[in-house]
Design an enzyme around this catalytic site. Structure first.
Site, PDB file in Angstrom:
ATOM      1  N   ARG A 105       0.885  -1.078   0.221  1.00  0.00           N
ATOM      2  CA  ARG A 105       0.043  -0.110   0.059  1.00  0.00           C
ATOM      3  C   ARG A 105       0.835   1.228   0.136  1.00  0.00           C
ATOM      4  NH1 ARG A 105      -5.044   0.843   3.950  1.00  0.00           N
ATOM      5  NH2 ARG A 105      -5.917  -0.220   2.353  1.00  0.00           N
ATOM      6  N   HIS A 133      -7.707  -0.081  -5.347  1.00  0.00           N
ATOM      7  CA  HIS A 133      -7.594  -1.044  -4.393  1.00  0.00           C
ATOM      8  C   HIS A 133      -8.473  -2.236  -4.645  1.00  0.00           C
ATOM      9  CE1 HIS A 133      -7.675  -2.707  -0.220  1.00  0.00           C
ATOM     10  NE2 HIS A 133      -8.200  -1.544   0.314  1.00  0.00           N
TER      11      HIS A 133
HETATM   12  N1   CP Z   1     -11.072  -0.608   3.602  1.00  0.00           N
HETATM   13  C1   CP Z   1      -9.850  -0.531   3.767  1.00  0.00           C
HETATM   14  O1   CP Z   1      -8.841  -0.514   3.005  1.00  0.00           O
HETATM   15  O2   CP Z   1      -9.542  -0.416   5.263  1.00  0.00           O
HETATM   16  P1   CP Z   1      -8.119  -0.277   5.795  1.00  0.00           P
HETATM   17  O3   CP Z   1      -7.570   1.142   5.468  1.00  0.00           O
HETATM   18  O4   CP Z   1      -8.478  -0.284   7.196  1.00  0.00           O
HETATM   19  O5   CP Z   1      -7.213  -1.297   5.314  1.00  0.00           O
END
Ligand code: CP
Length: 308
Positions: A105, A133
């Protein structure tokens, strides 16, 4: 089938149906305490330059439950050699020599595709700025299929930060694979997708329309997909004041539920701020916490597909 997963534009119906069927099988085995260990002797690195609760923990748990090993860094900008100026490409060249897959990420759009070029092992995009994502979209598709029984002939209303909401972008590409889906995008004008992006995907849907008012479209909705206005993207551009003006542009509350069909579902990738009032949580249509749990199974299925 797939080497990396950096965008849902790489996913076709065959790949998606394989992942969804595998997720369902793994969920059933998990519930019976009979999970197989296909990732024995496999190792994953989770490299997160941005905060996460769901994505990182569910990937790490998915790996361990399937018998694999994990190495991890959160706040990678601070706790990896990125702090000394190492480029993401060099970090990936090195880490890919230690593990069998890397979940990354990063705040920069396009970075996952960029590092995939130099990686010896599969790269999984866990969010690249306001790009995509894709694994969130897999669990979203899994949730819709479980709750509504189909991924076609849906009326999907997406609300909030359509411009910066990377989960929206990835889910749109998956919904575009199936016939007769109608998309309604509800946002303030400043948070719309660029017109050329809408044009590029419009042909894949029965229709795709933009709206500023939520109540008008609620009765024509099977999936209400709510998103947070992405404060971090405004901060990156020095637009804190604009964020303050827009952050509570839509709030789904108890009175919204009166306009929504009895068999609709309310989704949110989470974390949520004010955009869904907590009074909605007890309604059976509120799917967002079971959606988050589905991430475990969708990510198990993806890891099994890419690594075995
Ligand atoms: N939905 C999601 O990506 O949550 P996080 O940012 O907590 O990983």
């Amino acid at each position: 089938m797939l080497k990396h997963l950096v965008s849902t534009r790489q996913v076709n119906t065959e790949v998606l149906e394989t992942i969804l069927a595998e997720a369902a099988a793994l969920e059933a085995q998990y519930r019976e305490n009979k999970l197989p260990k296909p990732l024995t002797d496999k190792a994953i690195a989770t490299l997160f330059y941005e905060p996460s609760t769901r994505t990182r923990f569910s990937f790490e748990m998915a790996t361990q439950r399937l018998g694999g090993l994990i190495i991890s860094t959160e706040s990678a900008a601070q706790f990896s050699s990125a702090a000394k100026g190492e480029t993401p490409e060099d970090s990936i060249r090195v880490i890919s020599g230690y593990v069998d897959g890397i979940v990354i990420r990063h705040p920069a759009k396009g970075i996952a595709a960029q590092v995939a070029e130099v990686s010896e092992v599969p790269i999984i995009n866990a969010g690249d700025g306001n790009g995509e994502h894709p694994t969130q979209a897999l669990l979203d598709a899994y949730t819709i299929k479980k709750d509504l029984g189909r991924l076609d002939s849906l009326r999907v209303t997406m609300v909030g930060d359509i411009l910066n909401g990377r989960t929206i972008h990835s889910l749109l590409y998956l919904l575009a694979l199936y016939p007769d889906n109608r998309i309604r995008l509800v946002s303030p004008p400043q948070l719309r997708l660029p017109a050329e992006t809408i044009v590029s995907i419009a042909g894949n849907f029965t229709d795709i329309t933009e709206h500023e008012t939520l109540d008008d479209v609620l009765p024509y909705t099977d999936v209400l997909y709510v998103t947070r206005v992405q404060e971090e993207r405004f901060k990156e551009m020095g637009l804190e004041q604009e964020y303050e003006q827009l952050k509570d542009c839509y709030i789904v509350n108890a009175s919204s539920l009166d306009h929504l069909n009895a068999d609709a579902i309310i989704m949110h990738p989470l974390p949520r701020l004010n955009e869904i009032a907590t009074e909605v949580d007890a309604d059976p249509r509120a799917a967002y916490f079971r959606q988050a749990k589905n991430g475990l199974f969708a990510r198990m299925a993806l890891l099994k597909l890419l690594l075995t």
